[in-house]
Scaffold this motif. Structure first.
Motif, mmCIF file in Angstrom:
data_model
loop_
_atom_site.group_PDB
_atom_site.id
_atom_site.type_symbol
_atom_site.label_atom_id
_atom_site.label_comp_id
_atom_site.label_asym_id
_atom_site.label_seq_id
_atom_site.Cartn_x
_atom_site.Cartn_y
_atom_site.Cartn_z
ATOM 1 N N MET A 76 30.886 -19.643 27.834
ATOM 2 C CA MET A 76 31.034 -20.184 26.483
ATOM 3 C C MET A 76 32.483 -20.584 26.258
ATOM 4 O O MET A 76 33.398 -19.917 26.750
ATOM 5 N N ASN A 77 32.708 -21.672 25.514
ATOM 6 C CA ASN A 77 34.081 -22.051 25.196
ATOM 7 C C ASN A 77 34.544 -21.292 23.950
ATOM 8 O O ASN A 77 33.787 -20.514 23.363
ATOM 9 N N THR A 78 35.765 -21.522 23.528
ATOM 10 C CA THR A 78 36.325 -20.771 22.400
ATOM 11 C C THR A 78 35.687 -21.128 21.064
ATOM 12 O O THR A 78 35.867 -20.412 20.081
ATOM 13 N N ASP A 79 34.931 -22.232 21.013
ATOM 14 C CA ASP A 79 34.204 -22.600 19.794
ATOM 15 C C ASP A 79 32.750 -22.138 19.828
ATOM 16 O O ASP A 79 31.989 -22.417 18.903
ATOM 17 N N GLY A 80 32.370 -21.467 20.919
ATOM 18 C CA GLY A 80 31.034 -20.884 20.992
ATOM 19 C C GLY A 80 29.946 -21.779 21.534
ATOM 20 O O GLY A 80 28.770 -21.551 21.279
ATOM 21 N N TRP A 81 30.321 -22.777 22.326
ATOM 22 C CA TRP A 81 29.313 -23.667 22.906
ATOM 23 C C TRP A 81 29.255 -23.465 24.416
ATOM 24 O O TRP A 81 30.279 -23.183 25.042
ATOM 25 N N PRO A 82 28.066 -23.590 24.991
ATOM 26 C CA PRO A 82 27.964 -23.477 26.458
ATOM 27 C C PRO A 82 28.926 -24.440 27.133
ATOM 28 O O PRO A 82 29.001 -25.612 26.770
ATOM 29 N N ASP A 83 29.682 -23.919 28.091
ATOM 30 C CA ASP A 83 30.749 -24.690 28.702
ATOM 31 C C ASP A 83 30.541 -24.816 30.199
ATOM 32 O O ASP A 83 29.741 -24.103 30.802
ATOM 33 N N LEU A 84 31.317 -25.698 30.791
ATOM 34 C CA LEU A 84 31.218 -25.984 32.213
ATOM 35 C C LEU A 84 31.948 -24.947 33.050
ATOM 36 O O LEU A 84 33.114 -24.654 32.789
ATOM 37 N N PRO A 85 31.281 -24.415 34.081
ATOM 38 C CA PRO A 85 31.996 -23.544 35.016
ATOM 39 C C PRO A 85 32.914 -24.367 35.925
ATOM 40 O O PRO A 85 33.944 -23.891 36.359
#
Length: 166
Positions: free
Chosen positions: A83-92
């Motif tokens: 998850m990114n700092t805004d709470g959305w699924p993020d890229l590994p």
């Protein structure tokens, strides 16, 4: 006294046959275009359904992230999702393979997804395009960005867009 009925079995006249053939021709001219467009409609609706599932999953992941105190990753249906700092699924990883990992982490699907190469694939392909993950429902078709239905996901904002879904 017995009644005798005589049955005339001459068959159809040429006029009757021509009328029936003409009616069948008119019906096929009206109905055939609708059946031809069924494949396109199914392709678009399949993309629309997958996109809705993906968006729902990102929203659920965001909610879970908030409830769990904003961790750097969450367990989502048995998968670890960054998850990114805004709470959305993020890229590994910052490439198309990272987009596939987001897809696999969020969706419980049997749909096959591959890295986009520009060549036809049987089902889905993923492409990292600047900051967006683009998910393309190729369905065996050659890539044409004006025809092939696809949608995007922006990990930085959790938003996306749809294309060719009309």
């Amino acid at each position: 006294m017995a009644l005798i009925f005589k049955i005339d079995s001459r068959g159809f006249t040429i006029i009757e046959l021509i009328v029936v053939i003409a009616l069948l021709g008119i019906l096929s001219a009206v109905a055939l275009p609708r059946f031809i467009d069924v494949n396109r409609t199914a392709w678009v609706e399949s993309t629309r359904s997958t996109m809705a599932s993906f968006r729902t999953a990102t929203t659920l992941a965001n909610g879970q992230w908030r409830v769990k105190g904003e961790p750097s990753s969450i367990e989502f249906d048995g998968n670890t999702v960054l998850m990114n700092t805004d709470g959305w699924p993020d890229l590994p990883t910052n490439d198309s393979a990272g987009c596939i990992e987001i897809w696999n982490g969020l969706l419980q699907t049997t749909s096959k997804i591959e890295v986009f190469t520009g060549n036809p694939v049987d089902e889905w392909s993923a492409l990292r395009f600047f900051t967006a993950c683009v998910y393309i429902n190729q369905n065996g078709a050659d890539w044409d960005n004006t025809v092939v239905p696809f949608f995007s996901y922006f990990p930085t904002t959790g938003t996306g867009a749809e294309f060719n879904l009309d």
